[in-house]
Write an enzyme that holds these catalytic residues in place. Structure first.
Site, short mmCIF file in Angstrom:
data_model
loop_
_atom_site.label_atom_id
_atom_site.label_comp_id
_atom_site.label_asym_id
_atom_site.label_seq_id
_atom_site.Cartn_x
_atom_site.Cartn_y
_atom_site.Cartn_z
N GLN A 30 30.33 -32.50 -3.82
CA GLN A 30 30.98 -33.80 -4.60
C GLN A 30 30.07 -33.74 -6.13
OE1 GLN A 30 31.24 -37.56 -3.09
NE2 GLN A 30 29.55 -37.24 -1.81
N LEU A 31 28.62 -33.90 -5.75
CA LEU A 31 28.07 -33.89 -7.02
C LEU A 31 28.04 -32.58 -7.61
CD1 LEU A 31 25.90 -35.33 -9.08
CD2 LEU A 31 23.89 -34.50 -7.56
N ASP A 57 18.24 -42.80 -1.18
CA ASP A 57 17.68 -43.89 -0.93
C ASP A 57 17.30 -43.81 0.48
OD1 ASP A 57 20.58 -43.52 -0.11
OD2 ASP A 57 20.93 -45.56 -0.12
N TYR A 108 17.48 -37.02 8.39
CA TYR A 108 17.79 -36.73 6.88
C TYR A 108 16.81 -37.25 6.25
CZ TYR A 108 20.53 -37.16 2.59
OH TYR A 108 20.98 -36.94 1.38
N THR A 139 23.65 -32.72 4.28
CA THR A 139 24.05 -34.36 4.00
C THR A 139 24.56 -34.81 5.11
OG1 THR A 139 25.95 -33.69 2.90
CG2 THR A 139 24.16 -33.83 1.11
N ALA A 155 22.37 -29.34 -0.70
CA ALA A 155 21.57 -29.95 0.48
C ALA A 155 22.35 -30.17 1.85
CB ALA A 155 21.27 -31.47 0.02
N1 LIG Z 1 26.24 -38.14 -0.48
C1 LIG Z 1 25.25 -39.08 -0.54
O1 LIG Z 1 25.84 -40.47 -0.42
C2 LIG Z 1 24.13 -38.92 -1.16
C3 LIG Z 1 23.30 -39.87 -1.27
C4 LIG Z 1 22.13 -40.00 -1.79
C5 LIG Z 1 21.57 -38.60 -2.20
N2 LIG Z 1 22.47 -37.72 -2.11
C6 LIG Z 1 21.83 -36.37 -2.41
O2 LIG Z 1 22.89 -35.62 -3.41
C7 LIG Z 1 22.67 -34.44 -3.38
C8 LIG Z 1 24.23 -33.94 -3.64
O3 LIG Z 1 25.09 -34.69 -2.51
P1 LIG Z 1 26.45 -34.63 -2.32
O4 LIG Z 1 26.89 -35.78 -2.01
O5 LIG Z 1 27.32 -33.81 -3.41
O6 LIG Z 1 26.66 -33.47 -1.03
P2 LIG Z 1 27.92 -32.61 -0.58
O7 LIG Z 1 28.98 -32.95 -0.98
O8 LIG Z 1 27.63 -32.56 1.05
O9 LIG Z 1 27.29 -31.29 -1.00
C9 LIG Z 1 26.09 -30.73 -0.81
C10 LIG Z 1 26.45 -29.41 -1.19
O10 LIG Z 1 25.42 -28.43 -0.50
C11 LIG Z 1 25.96 -27.14 0.11
N3 LIG Z 1 24.73 -26.89 1.03
C12 LIG Z 1 24.53 -27.24 2.14
N4 LIG Z 1 23.51 -26.29 2.81
C13 LIG Z 1 23.45 -25.52 1.65
C14 LIG Z 1 22.65 -24.29 1.89
N5 LIG Z 1 21.82 -23.90 2.78
N6 LIG Z 1 22.47 -23.58 0.65
C15 LIG Z 1 23.63 -23.81 -0.21
N7 LIG Z 1 24.09 -24.73 -0.46
C16 LIG Z 1 24.26 -25.53 0.81
C17 LIG Z 1 27.16 -27.77 0.77
O11 LIG Z 1 28.05 -26.66 1.31
P3 LIG Z 1 29.02 -26.67 2.67
O12 LIG Z 1 30.03 -27.81 1.99
O13 LIG Z 1 29.51 -25.39 2.62
O14 LIG Z 1 28.23 -27.15 3.45
C18 LIG Z 1 27.71 -28.55 -0.01
O15 LIG Z 1 28.64 -27.85 -1.12
C19 LIG Z 1 21.98 -33.96 -2.22
O16 LIG Z 1 20.81 -33.70 -2.38
C20 LIG Z 1 21.94 -35.28 -1.32
O17 LIG Z 1 20.97 -35.46 -0.31
C21 LIG Z 1 23.63 -37.71 -1.67
#
Ligand SMILES: NC(=O)c1ccc[n+]([C@@H]2O[C@H](COP(=O)([O-])OP(=O)(O)OC[C@H]3O[C@@H](n4cnc5c(N)ncnc54)[C@H](OP(=O)(O)O)[C@@H]3O)[C@@H](O)[C@H]2O)c1
Length: 274
Positions: free
Chosen positions: A23-24, A101, A124, A65, A63
């Site tokens: 999503q990001l 967070d 996590y 997640t 990541a």
């Molecule tokens: N979501 C939240 O509420 C939240 C809050 C704070 C911080 N964050 C941080 O913000 C960042 C973006 O999060 P997001 O919400 O966009 O998460 P997301 O929607 O789950 O996207 C993460 C992406 O990373 C990919 N991924 C996972 N493992 C991987 C790997 N080994 N190699 C390459 N790609 C991989 C996933 O692919 P697949 O879909 O194929 O697994 C997915 O496309 C992350 O660092 C997360 O920790 C997120």
């Protein structure tokens, strides 16, 4: 929009986005349309980088997640988050790496700032904190409760439940800042003109998950009621911080809009399709 300074212009020459299918990642692609965007199928970051990548800047959004899933698979979460960040940093370009967070224990009752002591209470959270230590050059952006018009997130889940149910149970004893990915992507661009290090970038305001759910239904005109429950009733595998509002203590931090504004923008992007 003002022209970027020379340093920022150099950074923007060859931008690489990891996790571009998340999503990001989707929001970053929109904010940085000239970037090379790699999904997991282009580069699984637990593996060495594909040859020929010479970015001037990496926006590292890939990541693990799955917060609950990490409890039973900490090695896999570490491989994606810690080894993955190490491999991305190994490209030799400055990074904007997104942290969470959940590196905090949630016992404070006022916003967490960059200099606050960390103390993750989940696998996590531990993996995200260990990932921060892999970043030697660039910006570590701690953000929270992300939502957007694509992917798996609370807003999309609540919309589909709210359309089919009269009532949903949502926890009311976790408080944070729901942050719209479009606003975070814009703030990422603003950060490039600032110095590196840790930055807290989250939406203004704070709420509980139950209050967030109520706002989603209200904005959408859905009659679904929210029954406020306690986290303990859910018996989820991972412990979550009870309070994880993030604010920046850095005077030049980019300010994100209020979460409610992010919600309205997200809902207008989603339209009627959930
Ligand atoms: N979501 C939240 O509420 C939240 C809050 C704070 C911080 N964050 C941080 O913000 C960042 C973006 O999060 P997001 O919400 O966009 O998460 P997301 O929607 O789950 O996207 C993460 C992406 O990373 C990919 N991924 C996972 N493992 C991987 C790997 N080994 N190699 C390459 N790609 C991989 C996933 O692919 P697949 O879909 O194929 O697994 C997915 O496309 C992350 O660092 C997360 O920790 C997120």
């Amino acid at each position: 929009m003002t022209a970027p300074d020379r340093r920022t212009a150099r950074l923007l020459e060859r931008v690489l986005i990891t996790g571009a299918g998340g999503q990001l990642g989707v929001a970053l692609r929109e904010a940085f349309p000239a970037a090379t965007a790699l999904t997991r199928s282009d580069w699984d970051v637990t593996m060495p980088a594909p040859s020929g990548l010479l970015p001037s800047l990496v926006l590292h959004a890939a990541a693990w997640t799955d917060v609950d899933g990490a409890e039973a698979a900490e090695d896999a979460a570490d491989a994606a988050n810690v080894v993955g960040t190490r491999n991305v940093a190994g490209l030799g370009a400055p990074l904007v790496a997104y942290s969470s967070d959940y590196v905090f224990d949630g016992t404070k009752r006022e916003p967490y700032v960059e200099s606050d002591e960390t103390g993750p209470v989940s696998a996590y959270g531990r993996s995200k904190l260990a990932a921060e230590r892999e970043i030697s050059e660039g910006w570590t952006v701690r953000t929270s409760w992300l939502f957007g018009a694509t992917g798996h997130n609370f807003v999309r889940t609540m919309l589909s439940l709210g359309e089919t149910r009269d009532e949903v149970q949502v926890v009311d004893d976790q408080v944070g800042c729901p942050t719209y990915v479009g606003h975070l992507a814009t703030a990422t661009g603003e950060l490039l003109g600032r110095s590196g290090g840790i930055w807290h970038l989250a939406a203004q305001g704070e709420c509980s998950w139950a209050e967030f759910a109520e706002a989603i239904f209200e904005e959408r005109g859905l009659g679904c009621r929210v029954e406020r429950i306690r986290t303990a009733e859910l018996q989820r595998p991972a412990t979550r911080p009870a309070y994880s509002v993030l604010r920046s203590e850095r005077p030049d931090a980019p300010l994100l809009p209020h979460w409610r504004e992010g919600l309205r923008e997200c809902l207008s992007r989603i339209g009627n399709a959930t």
